[in-house]
Design a protein around this motif. Structure first.
Motif, PDB file in Angstrom:
ATOM      1  N   THR A  84       0.874  -0.931   0.116  1.00 55.82           N
ATOM      2  CA  THR A  84      -0.108   0.016   0.116  1.00 55.82           C
ATOM      3  C   THR A  84       0.855   1.334  -0.044  1.00 55.82           C
ATOM      4  O   THR A  84       0.420   2.225  -0.822  1.00 55.82           O
ATOM      5  N   ALA A  85       1.981   1.205   0.730  1.00 55.65           N
ATOM      6  CA  ALA A  85       2.587   2.446   0.694  1.00 55.65           C
ATOM      7  C   ALA A  85       3.267   2.559  -0.723  1.00 55.65           C
ATOM      8  O   ALA A  85       3.668   3.769  -1.127  1.00 55.65           O
ATOM      9  N   MET A  86       3.906   1.440  -1.408  1.00 59.17           N
ATOM     10  CA  MET A  86       4.352   1.614  -2.733  1.00 59.17           C
ATOM     11  C   MET A  86       3.534   2.088  -3.654  1.00 59.17           C
ATOM     12  O   MET A  86       3.735   2.961  -4.341  1.00 59.17           O
ATOM     13  N   ASP A  87       2.262   1.861  -3.301  1.00 63.17           N
ATOM     14  CA  ASP A  87       0.924   2.280  -4.364  1.00 63.17           C
ATOM     15  C   ASP A  87       1.020   3.798  -4.172  1.00 63.17           C
ATOM     16  O   ASP A  87       0.805   4.657  -5.180  1.00 63.17           O
ATOM     17  N   VAL A  88       1.154   4.291  -2.822  1.00 61.06           N
ATOM     18  CA  VAL A  88       0.872   5.947  -2.650  1.00 61.06           C
ATOM     19  C   VAL A  88       2.151   6.514  -3.200  1.00 61.06           C
ATOM     20  O   VAL A  88       2.236   7.612  -3.856  1.00 61.06           O
ATOM     21  N   LEU A  89       3.399   5.929  -3.303  1.00 65.24           N
ATOM     22  CA  LEU A  89       4.635   6.360  -3.592  1.00 65.24           C
ATOM     23  C   LEU A  89       5.284   6.211  -4.993  1.00 65.24           C
ATOM     24  O   LEU A  89       6.340   6.243  -5.376  1.00 65.24           O
ATOM     25  N   VAL A  90       4.175   5.889  -5.424  1.00 63.70           N
ATOM     26  CA  VAL A  90       4.394   5.288  -7.092  1.00 63.70           C
ATOM     27  C   VAL A  90       5.212   6.352  -8.017  1.00 63.70           C
ATOM     28  O   VAL A  90       6.167   6.009  -8.859  1.00 63.70           O
ATOM     29  N   PRO A  91       5.196   7.448  -7.811  1.00 63.70           N
ATOM     30  CA  PRO A  91       6.043   8.572  -8.550  1.00 63.70           C
ATOM     31  C   PRO A  91       7.355   8.347  -8.249  1.00 63.70           C
ATOM     32  O   PRO A  91       8.307   8.790  -9.143  1.00 63.70           O
ATOM     33  N   PHE A  92       7.892   7.953  -7.195  1.00 63.51           N
ATOM     34  CA  PHE A  92       9.335   7.575  -7.006  1.00 63.51           C
ATOM     35  C   PHE A  92       9.890   6.329  -7.216  1.00 63.51           C
ATOM     36  O   PHE A  92      10.827   5.997  -6.412  1.00 63.51           O
ATOM     37  N   ARG A  93       9.163   5.491  -8.038  1.00 64.60           N
ATOM     38  CA  ARG A  93       9.508   4.282  -8.274  1.00 64.60           C
ATOM     39  C   ARG A  93       9.907   3.154  -7.135  1.00 64.60           C
ATOM     40  O   ARG A  93      11.377   2.943  -6.877  1.00 64.60           O
ATOM     41  N   PRO A  94       9.289   3.330  -5.995  1.00 65.12           N
ATOM     42  CA  PRO A  94       9.628   2.443  -4.937  1.00 65.12           C
ATOM     43  C   PRO A  94       9.842   0.915  -5.070  1.00 65.12           C
ATOM     44  O   PRO A  94       9.464   0.338  -5.839  1.00 65.12           O
ATOM     45  N   CYS A  95      10.851   0.616  -4.191  1.00 65.60           N
ATOM     46  CA  CYS A  95      11.294  -0.713  -4.248  1.00 65.60           C
ATOM     47  C   CYS A  95      11.329  -1.284  -2.904  1.00 65.60           C
ATOM     48  O   CYS A  95      11.926  -0.532  -1.943  1.00 65.60           O
ATOM     49  N   LEU A  96      10.941  -2.465  -2.361  1.00 66.45           N
ATOM     50  CA  LEU A  96      10.940  -3.014  -1.117  1.00 66.45           C
ATOM     51  C   LEU A  96      12.250  -3.502  -1.027  1.00 66.45           C
ATOM     52  O   LEU A  96      13.059  -4.133  -1.831  1.00 66.45           O
ATOM     53  N   THR A  97      13.032  -3.347  -0.059  1.00 70.19           N
ATOM     54  CA  THR A  97      14.359  -4.138   0.296  1.00 70.19           C
ATOM     55  C   THR A  97      14.327  -4.611   2.059  1.00 70.19           C
ATOM     56  O   THR A  97      13.383  -4.524   2.467  1.00 70.19           O
ATOM     57  N   GLY A  98      15.540  -5.100   2.326  1.00 74.87           N
ATOM     58  CA  GLY A  98      15.662  -5.266   3.744  1.00 74.87           C
ATOM     59  C   GLY A  98      14.900  -6.858   3.984  1.00 74.87           C
ATOM     60  O   GLY A  98      14.460  -7.576   3.396  1.00 74.87           O
ATOM     61  N   ALA A  99      14.506  -6.774   5.292  1.00 78.07           N
ATOM     62  CA  ALA A  99      14.226  -7.979   6.105  1.00 78.07           C
ATOM     63  C   ALA A  99      12.722  -8.412   5.399  1.00 78.07           C
ATOM     64  O   ALA A  99      12.293  -9.518   5.597  1.00 78.07           O
ATOM     65  N   VAL A 100      11.805  -7.262   5.191  1.00 73.15           N
ATOM     66  CA  VAL A 100      10.568  -7.646   4.891  1.00 73.15           C
ATOM     67  C   VAL A 100      10.693  -8.467   3.709  1.00 73.15           C
ATOM     68  O   VAL A 100       9.775  -9.320   3.329  1.00 73.15           O
ATOM     69  N   LEU A 101      11.344  -8.096   2.706  1.00 69.13           N
ATOM     70  CA  LEU A 101      11.411  -8.757   1.516  1.00 69.13           C
ATOM     71  C   LEU A 101      12.232 -10.075   1.505  1.00 69.13           C
ATOM     72  O   LEU A 101      11.699 -10.905   0.863  1.00 69.13           O
ATOM     73  N   ASP A 102      13.173  -9.939   2.205  1.00 71.08           N
ATOM     74  CA  ASP A 102      13.789 -11.342   2.254  1.00 71.08           C
ATOM     75  C   ASP A 102      13.298 -12.595   3.228  1.00 71.08           C
ATOM     76  O   ASP A 102      13.789 -13.642   3.373  1.00 71.08           O
TER      77      ASP A 102
END
Length: 196
Positions: free
Chosen positions: A88-106
């Motif tokens: 949901t945060a990525m959807d809001v921040l879409v103008p800044f081409r968000p990428c998930l990283t870190g412990a939530v991703l892995d």
């Protein structure tokens, strides 16, 4: 010139002990930094500061083992809710081409982990103005390291009751120095489907 004594290399058992304790510290005490967890484990085990530390991959393997033994059900639920919040945060921040990283991703997000997103913008101020225009309170923070692959700034905020850290990079960083583990919204959605 006198010869320096070689630093004794810890046995495989000592390396594993360091990795195991570092993993427990990360899972139970909320230490997010691998280096900090390893150094604290060395001190706790009474090993000298010259002890060769295990690699992050060794600690991550021990962390996964610890979490599967002691926190499996809790982990699964937490990871699913954190990935959903990240999306949901990525959807809001879409103008800044968000990428998930870190412990939530892995998949190693412990009890105290936050959601980490990399953003790409002409200026960190653009992201700050964007957040302010949406009444999203944040706290700016200086990155610990400075270098060509370091973010310009870090912005911490609360997102759906979870800590969210936005690492803001210049636009060129998206192409020039990609981090090894980044996922766009589509990949995060696929992870969520796999979690269900």
């Amino acid at each position: 010139m006198p010869r320096r004594k070689p630093v004794p290399q810890p046995s495989a058992q000592a390396r594993r002990s360091i990795a195991s304790l570092a993993a427990r510290l990360m899972a139970e005490d909320g230490i997010a930094d691998y280096g900090q967890a390893k150094r604290k484990a060395v001190r706790s085990l009474g090993l000298g500061e010259g002890a060769a530390l295990p690699g992050n991959d060794e600690v991550e393997a021990e962390l996964r083992a610890y979490q599967s033994l002691y926190q499996e059900d809790e982990m699964r639920e937490r990871l699913q809710s954190m990935r959903a919040a990240a999306l949901t945060a990525m959807d809001v921040l879409v103008p800044f081409r968000p990428c998930l990283t870190g412990a939530v991703l892995d998949g190693t997000a412990g009890r105290y982990a936050g959601i980490e997103l990399d953003l790409f913008a002409d200026s960190a101020k653009d992201v700050e103005i964007f957040l302010l225009s949406r009444n999203l309170d944040y706290e700016p923070e200086e990155p610990r390291r400075h270098g060509p692959d370091s973010p310009e700034t870090l912005l911490r905020l609360d997102w759906q009751g979870l800590p969210l850290v936005l690492a803001v990079y210049p636009l060129v960083a998206e192409r020039v120095s990609p981090r090894s583990r980044r996922a766009r919204a589509g990949a995060v959605a696929a992870l969520l489907e796999g979690d269900a």
